[in-house]
Design a protein around this motif. Structure first.
Motif, PDB file in Angstrom:
ATOM      1  N   ALA A  35      32.733  50.389  50.446  1.00 45.24           N
ATOM      2  CA  ALA A  35      34.175  49.784  50.189  1.00 45.24           C
ATOM      3  C   ALA A  35      35.103  50.140  51.335  1.00 45.24           C
ATOM      4  O   ALA A  35      36.076  49.501  51.829  1.00 45.24           O
ATOM      5  CB  ALA A  35      34.652  50.036  48.752  1.00 45.24           C
ATOM      6  N   LEU A  36      35.128  51.568  51.548  1.00 40.77           N
ATOM      7  CA  LEU A  36      36.050  52.000  52.698  1.00 40.77           C
ATOM      8  C   LEU A  36      35.823  51.238  53.952  1.00 40.77           C
ATOM      9  O   LEU A  36      36.492  51.036  54.830  1.00 40.77           O
ATOM     10  CB  LEU A  36      35.796  53.319  52.755  1.00 40.77           C
ATOM     11  CG  LEU A  36      36.242  54.402  51.821  1.00 40.77           C
ATOM     12  CD1 LEU A  36      35.727  55.963  51.810  1.00 40.77           C
ATOM     13  CD2 LEU A  36      37.807  54.335  51.446  1.00 40.77           C
ATOM     14  N   ALA A  37      34.333  51.190  54.310  1.00 43.04           N
ATOM     15  CA  ALA A  37      34.099  50.526  55.470  1.00 43.04           C
ATOM     16  C   ALA A  37      34.556  48.999  55.729  1.00 43.04           C
ATOM     17  O   ALA A  37      35.070  48.701  56.826  1.00 43.04           O
ATOM     18  CB  ALA A  37      32.504  50.569  55.887  1.00 43.04           C
ATOM     19  N   LYS A  38      34.423  48.684  54.511  1.00 44.46           N
ATOM     20  CA  LYS A  38      34.993  47.135  54.424  1.00 44.46           C
ATOM     21  C   LYS A  38      36.490  46.811  54.560  1.00 44.46           C
ATOM     22  O   LYS A  38      37.065  46.101  55.177  1.00 44.46           O
ATOM     23  CB  LYS A  38      34.487  46.390  53.216  1.00 44.46           C
ATOM     24  CG  LYS A  38      34.726  44.947  52.957  1.00 44.46           C
ATOM     25  CD  LYS A  38      33.991  44.281  51.849  1.00 44.46           C
ATOM     26  CE  LYS A  38      34.308  42.565  51.776  1.00 44.46           C
ATOM     27  NZ  LYS A  38      33.626  42.096  50.754  1.00 44.46           N
ATOM     28  N   GLU A  39      37.389  48.161  53.963  1.00 43.25           N
ATOM     29  CA  GLU A  39      38.686  47.839  54.220  1.00 43.25           C
ATOM     30  C   GLU A  39      38.726  48.105  55.546  1.00 43.25           C
ATOM     31  O   GLU A  39      39.951  47.694  56.062  1.00 43.25           O
ATOM     32  CB  GLU A  39      39.455  49.054  53.405  1.00 43.25           C
ATOM     33  CG  GLU A  39      40.731  48.655  53.503  1.00 43.25           C
ATOM     34  CD  GLU A  39      41.586  49.704  52.697  1.00 43.25           C
ATOM     35  OE1 GLU A  39      42.891  49.763  52.941  1.00 43.25           O
ATOM     36  OE2 GLU A  39      41.233  50.835  52.210  1.00 43.25           O
ATOM     37  N   ILE A  40      38.422  49.047  56.371  1.00 41.04           N
ATOM     38  CA  ILE A  40      38.500  49.120  57.471  1.00 41.04           C
ATOM     39  C   ILE A  40      38.534  47.762  58.499  1.00 41.04           C
ATOM     40  O   ILE A  40      39.230  47.558  59.160  1.00 41.04           O
ATOM     41  CB  ILE A  40      37.607  50.284  58.089  1.00 41.04           C
ATOM     42  CG1 ILE A  40      37.909  51.851  57.758  1.00 41.04           C
ATOM     43  CG2 ILE A  40      37.698  50.264  59.601  1.00 41.04           C
ATOM     44  CD1 ILE A  40      36.921  52.737  57.957  1.00 41.04           C
ATOM     45  N   GLU A  41      37.416  47.153  58.164  1.00 36.80           N
ATOM     46  CA  GLU A  41      37.151  45.667  58.709  1.00 36.80           C
ATOM     47  C   GLU A  41      38.299  44.539  58.144  1.00 36.80           C
ATOM     48  O   GLU A  41      38.833  43.947  59.080  1.00 36.80           O
ATOM     49  CB  GLU A  41      35.636  44.974  58.270  1.00 36.80           C
ATOM     50  CG  GLU A  41      35.310  43.941  59.047  1.00 36.80           C
ATOM     51  CD  GLU A  41      33.972  43.408  58.378  1.00 36.80           C
ATOM     52  OE1 GLU A  41      33.676  42.347  59.003  1.00 36.80           O
ATOM     53  OE2 GLU A  41      33.372  43.925  57.662  1.00 36.80           O
ATOM     54  N   ILE A 295      38.436  45.006  46.992  1.00 38.61           N
ATOM     55  CA  ILE A 295      37.831  45.226  48.135  1.00 38.61           C
ATOM     56  C   ILE A 295      36.475  44.120  48.000  1.00 38.61           C
ATOM     57  O   ILE A 295      36.365  43.319  48.989  1.00 38.61           O
ATOM     58  CB  ILE A 295      37.239  46.496  48.730  1.00 38.61           C
ATOM     59  CG1 ILE A 295      38.615  47.342  48.791  1.00 38.61           C
ATOM     60  CG2 ILE A 295      36.607  46.413  50.004  1.00 38.61           C
ATOM     61  CD1 ILE A 295      39.368  47.007  50.173  1.00 38.61           C
ATOM     62  N   ALA A 296      35.820  44.346  47.100  1.00 44.30           N
ATOM     63  CA  ALA A 296      34.545  43.369  47.075  1.00 44.30           C
ATOM     64  C   ALA A 296      34.879  41.724  46.881  1.00 44.30           C
ATOM     65  O   ALA A 296      34.058  41.044  47.142  1.00 44.30           O
ATOM     66  CB  ALA A 296      33.905  43.659  45.646  1.00 44.30           C
ATOM     67  N   GLU A 297      36.112  41.568  46.486  1.00 41.84           N
ATOM     68  CA  GLU A 297      36.747  40.287  46.515  1.00 41.84           C
ATOM     69  C   GLU A 297      37.435  40.037  47.833  1.00 41.84           C
ATOM     70  O   GLU A 297      38.319  38.890  47.847  1.00 41.84           O
ATOM     71  CB  GLU A 297      37.689  40.001  45.016  1.00 41.84           C
ATOM     72  CG  GLU A 297      36.882  40.297  43.992  1.00 41.84           C
ATOM     73  CD  GLU A 297      37.790  40.288  42.770  1.00 41.84           C
ATOM     74  OE1 GLU A 297      39.070  40.530  42.873  1.00 41.84           O
ATOM     75  OE2 GLU A 297      37.211  40.157  41.511  1.00 41.84           O
ATOM     76  N   ASN A 298      37.364  40.865  48.772  1.00 38.15           N
ATOM     77  CA  ASN A 298      38.175  40.584  49.989  1.00 38.15           C
ATOM     78  C   ASN A 298      39.793  40.786  49.918  1.00 38.15           C
ATOM     79  O   ASN A 298      40.393  39.959  50.391  1.00 38.15           O
ATOM     80  CB  ASN A 298      37.764  39.134  50.704  1.00 38.15           C
ATOM     81  CG  ASN A 298      36.087  39.698  51.195  1.00 38.15           C
ATOM     82  OD1 ASN A 298      35.666  40.472  51.359  1.00 38.15           O
ATOM     83  ND2 ASN A 298      35.512  38.289  51.073  1.00 38.15           N
ATOM     84  N   LYS A 299      40.158  41.111  48.639  1.00 41.18           N
ATOM     85  CA  LYS A 299      41.485  41.456  48.544  1.00 41.18           C
ATOM     86  C   LYS A 299      41.697  42.944  48.832  1.00 41.18           C
ATOM     87  O   LYS A 299      41.225  43.784  48.465  1.00 41.18           O
ATOM     88  CB  LYS A 299      41.798  41.151  47.120  1.00 41.18           C
ATOM     89  CG  LYS A 299      41.476  39.788  46.798  1.00 41.18           C
ATOM     90  CD  LYS A 299      41.787  39.518  45.207  1.00 41.18           C
ATOM     91  CE  LYS A 299      41.459  38.000  44.930  1.00 41.18           C
ATOM     92  NZ  LYS A 299      41.579  38.066  43.367  1.00 41.18           N
ATOM     93  N   LEU A 300      43.153  43.155  49.421  1.00 38.61           N
ATOM     94  CA  LEU A 300      43.627  44.393  49.561  1.00 38.61           C
ATOM     95  C   LEU A 300      44.498  44.907  48.599  1.00 38.61           C
ATOM     96  O   LEU A 300      45.290  44.312  48.067  1.00 38.61           O
ATOM     97  CB  LEU A 300      44.476  44.475  50.792  1.00 38.61           C
ATOM     98  CG  LEU A 300      43.970  44.306  52.232  1.00 38.61           C
ATOM     99  CD1 LEU A 300      44.886  44.170  53.340  1.00 38.61           C
ATOM    100  CD2 LEU A 300      42.787  45.296  52.601  1.00 38.61           C
ATOM    101  N   PRO A 301      44.033  46.083  47.820  1.00 40.72           N
ATOM    102  CA  PRO A 301      44.727  46.551  46.721  1.00 40.72           C
ATOM    103  C   PRO A 301      45.852  47.283  46.654  1.00 40.72           C
ATOM    104  O   PRO A 301      45.903  48.306  46.478  1.00 40.72           O
ATOM    105  CB  PRO A 301      43.365  47.184  45.894  1.00 40.72           C
ATOM    106  CG  PRO A 301      42.866  47.825  47.312  1.00 40.72           C
ATOM    107  CD  PRO A 301      43.028  46.775  48.297  1.00 40.72           C
TER     108      PRO A 301
END
Length: 387
Positions: A35-41, A295-301
């Protein structure tokens, strides 16, 4: 952009004084790293024109992670952002983690520290807090005194850029014992020390223990005495007191933390992490489950706020007064206007008269006497929102 901060929200156990966001359950560690890696992206478009100068793994306890986890996150930064050559890459670590990883890697005929170095990690921030067993037990630290010393003995063979954390103002910590803590740290030729007064935060175990009379309330006067012992001892040993809680030898200031104090932009990744783009501040939810799901839903929390001119003035006053760079009266006038300059000059008069502040080349700084009181002084220089 000055840098990227990556919050690792896991700890082996809860220190009694800590109110940072973390979990002691590692069950969802792998999912969190992804999830951290995905938020970076997901956030690369926010700073596509910026250059990353520092990468900082904070927490929590980043040293809990496997080398492969940290590698994945560093690679995600390089894949999605422009990064300077040889950025400062810091990992916060606890002594017990470093010792266990060294022993584990030796058993597998690997070199743990060389693996760190191969990832570009060039700075360690080690949470020592104290070299004395009774202090560590009172704070519920996961390491013991021997591990504190052993980890520094080994780490200094690989890294020259190491900072250690030390806490003063601990109940029953004598000035003599505090001086010994400093001297032990200096014996390892550490080029940077961060040191903080023990603070009692609401909803912590320490707060409960003090309320129930199990541990005595920290004494502010003792903390102030120990602060001055720290300043004198470190300055005698070639350290520059460049920020209220930070001391570094020349060329060893924390680039990551200095960027915060100098008002540069930064991106915070992970649950509870904060970001700043020069105009607004945002912060992620302090909940691991909600964070991962979003993050899994491509949303920034995250939530955000636009900083008013007065907000930015107050932040500059606070950070400036804590550092050797001080508060530039020219910058106050040019960036904020004459109303702010006149107010600041009016408010500082009494502190200058009391020898807590002084003005040199149009820059306001704290005197040696005023350093420990800088946060309180700064709050008196704040201006209520004019907007």
């Amino acid at each position: 952009m000055s840098g990227i901060y990556i919050h690792i929200p896991f700890c082996k156990q809860a220190c009694h004084y800590c109110d940072f966001h973390f979990s002691t359950s590692m069950k969802k560690k792998d999912e969190m790293v992804l999830a951290l890696a995905k938020e970076i992206e997901l956030r690369k478009n926010e700073f596509q024109d910026e250059v990353v100068e520092t990468i900082y793994f904070g927490g929590g306890t980043p040293s809990i992670l496997e080398v492969s986890d940290i590698k994945l996150l560093i690679n995600a930064v390089y894949e999605n952002y422009k990064v300077v050559e040889n950025p400062e890459i810091t990992v916060e670590a606890n002594p017990d983690d470093l010792i266990s990883k060294v022993l584990s890697s030796r058993a597998q005929s690997r070199d743990f520290y060389q693996e760190y170095i191969s990832l570009g990690i060039n700075r360690l921030s080690i949470g020592i807090q104290s070299f004395f067993e009774d202090d560590l037990k009172m704070m519920n630290r996961a390491h013991n005194s021997e591990e504190a010393k052993e980890c520094l003995k080994i780490a200094t063979q690989y890294f020259d850029n190491i900072t250690v954390d030390l806490i003063y103002g601990i109940p029953n910590l004598s000035n003599e014992k505090w001086l010994q803590n400093i001297e032990i740290a200096l014996s390892f030729n550490i080029p940077h020390i961060s040191s903080y007064a023990l603070t009692v935060e609401p909803k912590t175990a320490l707060h409960k223990f003090i309320k129930n009379g199990i541990i005595p309330q920290p004494d502010d006067e003792v903390a102030q005495e120990q602060f001055h012992i720290l300043v004198d001892k470190l300055e005698q040993n070639g350290f520059i007191h460049y920020e209220l809680s930070n001391f570094g030898k020349e060329n060893y200031f924390s680039k990551n933390n200095s960027s915060y104090w100098l008002g540069k932009k930064y991106l915070g990744i992970g649950p509870s992490a904060h970001s700043y783009n020069g105009i607004s501040r945002s912060w992620n939810v302090s909940n691991n489950t909600i964070y991962r799901k979003s993050i899994a839903e491509n949303k920034l929390p995250s939530e955000s706020e636009i900083l008013t001119l007065t907000d930015r003035y107050n932040e500059y006053v606070m950070t400036g007064l804590r550092t050797i760079w001080g508060i530039s009266l020219d910058r106050i006038e040019n960036q904020f206007g004459k109303i702010y300059l006149d107010y600041l000059n009016q408010q500082t008069t009494k502190y200058i008269d009391d020898h807590l502040l002084f003005v040199d080349e149009n820059i306001i700084r704290t005197t040696k006497k005023g350093k420990f009181l800088s946060d309180g002084i700064a709050s008196d220089l704040f201006l209520l929102n004019l907007e």
